[in-house]
Design a protein around this motif. Structure first.
Motif, PDB file in Angstrom:
ATOM      1  N   LEU A  14     -26.975  15.038  13.854  1.00 17.57           N
ATOM      2  CA  LEU A  14     -27.013  14.191  12.664  1.00 17.57           C
ATOM      3  C   LEU A  14     -26.409  14.903  11.470  1.00 17.57           C
ATOM      4  O   LEU A  14     -26.593  16.101  11.296  1.00 17.57           O
ATOM      5  N   TYR A  63     -26.166   5.371  10.223  1.00 16.23           N
ATOM      6  CA  TYR A  63     -27.544   5.031   9.879  1.00 16.23           C
ATOM      7  C   TYR A  63     -27.827   5.168   8.388  1.00 16.23           C
ATOM      8  O   TYR A  63     -27.123   5.862   7.658  1.00 16.23           O
ATOM      9  N   ASP A  80     -21.699   7.076  19.099  1.00 11.42           N
ATOM     10  CA  ASP A  80     -21.724   7.396  17.678  1.00 11.42           C
ATOM     11  C   ASP A  80     -22.714   6.476  16.984  1.00 11.42           C
ATOM     12  O   ASP A  80     -22.802   5.287  17.307  1.00 11.42           O
ATOM     13  N   GLN A  95     -37.588  17.260  16.891  1.00  8.66           N
ATOM     14  CA  GLN A  95     -36.924  17.561  15.626  1.00  8.66           C
ATOM     15  C   GLN A  95     -37.522  18.811  15.016  1.00  8.66           C
ATOM     16  O   GLN A  95     -38.730  18.957  14.923  1.00  8.66           O
ATOM     17  N   LYS A 154     -24.199   9.859   9.718  1.00  5.78           N
ATOM     18  CA  LYS A 154     -23.491   9.763  10.990  1.00  5.78           C
ATOM     19  C   LYS A 154     -24.206  10.615  12.034  1.00  5.78           C
ATOM     20  O   LYS A 154     -24.743  11.672  11.738  1.00  5.78           O
ATOM     21  N   GLY A 155     -24.192  10.121  13.256  1.00  6.14           N
ATOM     22  CA  GLY A 155     -24.784  10.852  14.361  1.00  6.14           C
ATOM     23  C   GLY A 155     -23.894  10.772  15.586  1.00  6.14           C
ATOM     24  O   GLY A 155     -23.183   9.785  15.773  1.00  6.14           O
ATOM     25  N   GLU A 156     -23.915  11.804  16.376  1.00  9.47           N
ATOM     26  CA  GLU A 156     -23.163  11.833  17.632  1.00  9.47           C
ATOM     27  C   GLU A 156     -24.141  12.134  18.753  1.00  9.47           C
ATOM     28  O   GLU A 156     -24.848  13.140  18.718  1.00  9.47           O
ATOM     29  N   LEU A 168     -28.500  14.870  20.077  1.00 11.09           N
ATOM     30  CA  LEU A 168     -28.184  14.026  18.932  1.00 11.09           C
ATOM     31  C   LEU A 168     -27.917  14.929  17.745  1.00 11.09           C
ATOM     32  O   LEU A 168     -28.799  15.650  17.299  1.00 11.09           O
TER      33      LEU A 168
END
Length: 152
Positions: A131, A40, A37, A106, A88-90, A129
């Motif tokens: 976001l 950022y 996790d 991206q 938040k990012g996973e 990823l």
């Protein structure tokens, strides 16, 4: 209406980019069971060229942790200035924290006035990823570029 349209566009572009640009290795992905996790902060601008910088912290479910630097560059039909705080990012399909560093493909769409939002799925080979974040700014457009996670 604009947010949902651009949100759908971001998902379609991200998936299309992942399928056409980056090959997947199923055997390697099946062995990668660690999830990480990321929290950022990111700020940037765009006017045809997109640029953003930020910092974050990554914690993995195997106990590994790292502070990180984030850079976003790219181009497309975009205009605006924005800031994301507490995004938040996973990160999934990794063997350990070393796998999270590098460049992610991206493709996205942004829309927002005063309250800016970001939701994207990025890929780096078999690593994904996701976001999500909200912040302040004005931004509108569609862009394709590179999202880089590195050590500070």
């Amino acid at each position: 209406m604009i947010k949902s349209t651009f949100g759908m566009a971001a998902l379609v572009l991200a998936c299309a980019g992942a399928m056409t640009v980056l090959p997947a290795g199923n055997a390697h992905a099946a062995d990668a069971s660690v999830k990480c996790d990321m929290v950022y902060n990111l700020s940037g601008w765009s006017l045809l060229y997109k640029h953003a910088e930020g910092t974050g912290s990554i914690t993995c479910d195997n106990g590994q942790h790292a502070n990180v630097k984030i850079a976003v560059v790219g181009g497309g039909l975009t205009a605006g200035k924005y800031r994301i705080n507490g995004g938040k990012g996973e990160i999934s399909n990794v063997h350990g924290i070393a796998d999270v560093f590098g460049d992610y493909a991206q493709a996205g769409a942004e829309a927002g006035v005063v309250k800016s939002s970001q939701a994207q799925v990025l890929t780096k080979g078999t690593v994904s990823l996701a976001l999500a974040g909200t912040g302040e700014g004005v931004n509108l457009g569609v862009s394709v570029g590179k999202f880089t996670i590195s050590r500070p």
